[in-house]
Design a protein around this motif. Structure first.
Motif, short mmCIF file in Angstrom:
data_model
loop_
_atom_site.label_atom_id
_atom_site.label_comp_id
_atom_site.label_asym_id
_atom_site.label_seq_id
_atom_site.Cartn_x
_atom_site.Cartn_y
_atom_site.Cartn_z
N GLU A 181 0.86 -1.11 -0.12
CA GLU A 181 0.07 -0.05 0.07
C GLU A 181 0.68 1.11 0.04
N GLU A 182 0.22 2.44 -0.49
CA GLU A 182 1.23 3.41 -0.62
C GLU A 182 -0.11 4.88 -0.63
N LYS A 183 0.15 5.84 0.28
CA LYS A 183 -0.63 6.96 0.43
C LYS A 183 -2.12 6.58 0.43
N GLY A 184 -2.38 5.51 1.47
CA GLY A 184 -3.86 5.10 1.84
C GLY A 184 -4.57 4.29 0.82
N GLY A 185 -4.03 4.01 -0.25
CA GLY A 185 -4.48 3.25 -1.46
C GLY A 185 -3.63 1.90 -1.77
N ILE A 186 -3.91 1.14 -2.64
CA ILE A 186 -3.12 -0.07 -3.06
C ILE A 186 -2.12 0.31 -3.91
N THR A 225 -3.13 3.45 -5.92
CA THR A 225 -2.08 4.56 -5.81
C THR A 225 -1.09 4.28 -7.07
N PHE A 226 -1.18 4.99 -8.14
CA PHE A 226 -0.57 4.76 -9.34
C PHE A 226 0.60 5.49 -9.75
N PRO A 227 1.63 5.37 -10.77
CA PRO A 227 2.42 6.26 -11.24
C PRO A 227 1.90 7.45 -11.98
N LEU A 228 1.93 8.67 -11.53
CA LEU A 228 1.27 9.75 -12.35
C LEU A 228 2.51 10.10 -13.29
N LYS A 229 2.54 9.71 -14.36
CA LYS A 229 3.74 10.19 -15.26
C LYS A 229 4.07 11.32 -15.49
N LEU A 230 2.93 12.31 -15.71
CA LEU A 230 3.12 13.85 -15.90
C LEU A 230 3.95 14.24 -14.88
N TYR A 231 3.76 14.08 -13.61
CA TYR A 231 4.23 14.60 -12.57
C TYR A 231 5.49 13.72 -11.77
N ASN A 232 5.63 12.40 -12.33
CA ASN A 232 6.79 11.69 -11.95
C ASN A 232 6.53 11.57 -10.33
N GLU A 233 5.49 10.88 -9.79
CA GLU A 233 5.07 10.70 -8.72
C GLU A 233 4.07 9.80 -8.56
#
Length: 435
Positions: free
Chosen positions: A274-279, A300-308
């Protein structure tokens, strides 16, 4: 008890489930391969309708009119569609135990399900005031909104208290949209929220001032900077008074609470990362357990546009993440690959005759342009957010489809700007010139 086996199971019956089912069907699905297990009694539907047209006193939205996938302009999938495609709809079924390693699920009635691939699409649920021990928060007449049963209960409450006093606890999406609905239903509406202005997670003070002024012009009373600390009820146990932290008391026939949501991940605790309250998932929505995917509000997924890595609670992401996961499942089976998820955050709202859209990230400095006087009919205004001399977010009220596409392109391409003053002066022209 023997388990019922499906090649694929989608756990959850919300927006993501409907879009995932459609994608499975479009990519090739044999009868009996897919099951959707949902604790709700109806086939997947477009949940945003519940805080909008579903509550209208006239011309209200009703099923089957807003089953998925009409929210994105696609085909409506009524219950019969699932049968025609050989998809098993297992409704009114609460899953109480999950073994991800074995991919088995157990319902509250003791039924066992097993699958080859599991998609977790359990979504989120509302945060209740009783979770914080607020006195009297379990009274009759206090409503929350997440599922169609919640909306039906609220409609019944509105009909029981015609012209009554309604208190909205919370100044976010749900609070603003429901305040408009209740005004349209001719209730006396007061909004209460602790922040200095509404929608503080997105709106700047200047943007919020427009919406607060507009809502007040429609008759909504606004109480800011305080919270509900208790409720009183009449002899029948129905709420009749809201107590505020600043000492004020508000008469109430109906209370609607919208103070946030939490992802439904408790079934999977200790079984995956888990990460940031999600899976935590990768760019294809695979979890740390092989053959298990998580989509929508829980991921909780990789938001490619913001590299986080980020968790996003919004219908647009629920739709697109579900499609991405299914495409990856089917491509993997065929020994193929697909592009990584490259999501542009998008949020929108509609209430009264207002309609705004936001794309990107609301970080850095903001620049507001256009007409922000709420007394002006069909006022059009917008905002850009600037970070490191790049425009990273864009907002527009009362935009045309082409204008909304233009601000989306700005948020995606993140063009550089010379100055905030020049950006403010150019307004929408800046967006229209981005190529």
């Amino acid at each position: 008890m023997s388990a019922t086996y499906f090649k694929y199971i989608i756990l959850g019956g919300g927006v993501a489930a409907g879009y995932a089912a459609r994608e499975f069907a479009s990519l090739g699905l044999c009868p009996g391969e897919l099951a959707i297990i949902s604790k709700e009694a109806v086939a997947p539907y477009e949940r945003p309708a519940l805080s909008k047209a579903y509550l209208f006193p006239e011309g209200a939205a009703r099923l089957p009119g807003f089953h998925t996938c009409v929210g994105s302009g696609g085909e409506r999938l009524p219950p019969e569609w699932y049968g025609e495609k050989g998809i098993e709809l297992i409704l009114n079924t609460l899953i109480v135990k999950v073994d991800l390693a074995q991919k088995t699920l157990e319902s509250s009635s003791g039924n066992i399900f097993k699958c080859g691939t599991l998609i977790i699409a359990t979504g989120a649920t509302f945060i209740k005031l009783t979770d914080f021990g607020v006195q009297g928060a379990d009274a009759k007449g206090i409503y929350y909104l997440r599922e169609i049963d919640d909306a039906d209960a609220l409609i019944e409450g509105i009909h029981e208290k015609p012209g009554g006093k309604a208190v909205i606890v919370g100044g976010g999406y749900i609070g603003l949209e429901l305040a408009a609905d209740l005004i349209i239903n001719k209730l006396d509406v007061t909004m209460v929220y602790p922040e200095p202005w509404c929608m503080p997670r997105l709106f700047t003070a200047e943007i919020a001032a427009f919406y607060e002024g507009y809502y007040q012009s429609k008759g909504v009373k606004i109480v800011k900077g305080t919270v509900a600390t208790g409720f009183e009820s009449d002899a029948s146990g129905h709420v009749n008074l809201v107590k505020l932290k600043d000492g004020r008391e508000l008469s109430a026939d109906i209370v609607v609470v919208g103070v946030g949501a939490r992802p439904l991940v408790s079934l999977f605790k200790g079984q995956l990362e888990e990460e940031k309250g999600g899976i935590k998932v990768d760019s294809f929505f695979q979890t740390s357990v092989s053959g298990v995917y998580a989509v929508g509000d829980v991921a909780t997924f990789p938001l490619k546009l913001y590299n986080e890595n980020r968790r996003v609670e919004h219908v647009d992401h629920a739709r697109k993440s579900a499609i991405q996961a299914v495409q990856h499942i089917k491509a993997t089976e065929e020994g193929k690959s697909i592009p990584e998820y490259d999501y542009l955050p998008y949020f929108y709202s509609r209430s009264f005759d207002l309609s705004w859209q936001f794309y990107g990230d609301n970080v850095g400095d903001s620049v507001v342009f256009g007409q922000t006087d709420p007394s002006v009919p069909k006022a059009k205004f917008g905002a850009y957010w600037i970070k490191d001399e790049k425009v990273v977010g864009a907002f527009l009220e009362n935009g045309t489809p082409d204008e909304n596409k233009a601000i989306a392109k700005v948020a995606r391409l993140q063009p550089t700007v010379e100055s905030k003053e020049a950006l403010c002066a150019s307004g929408l022209d800046f967006a229209s010139k981005i190529t």
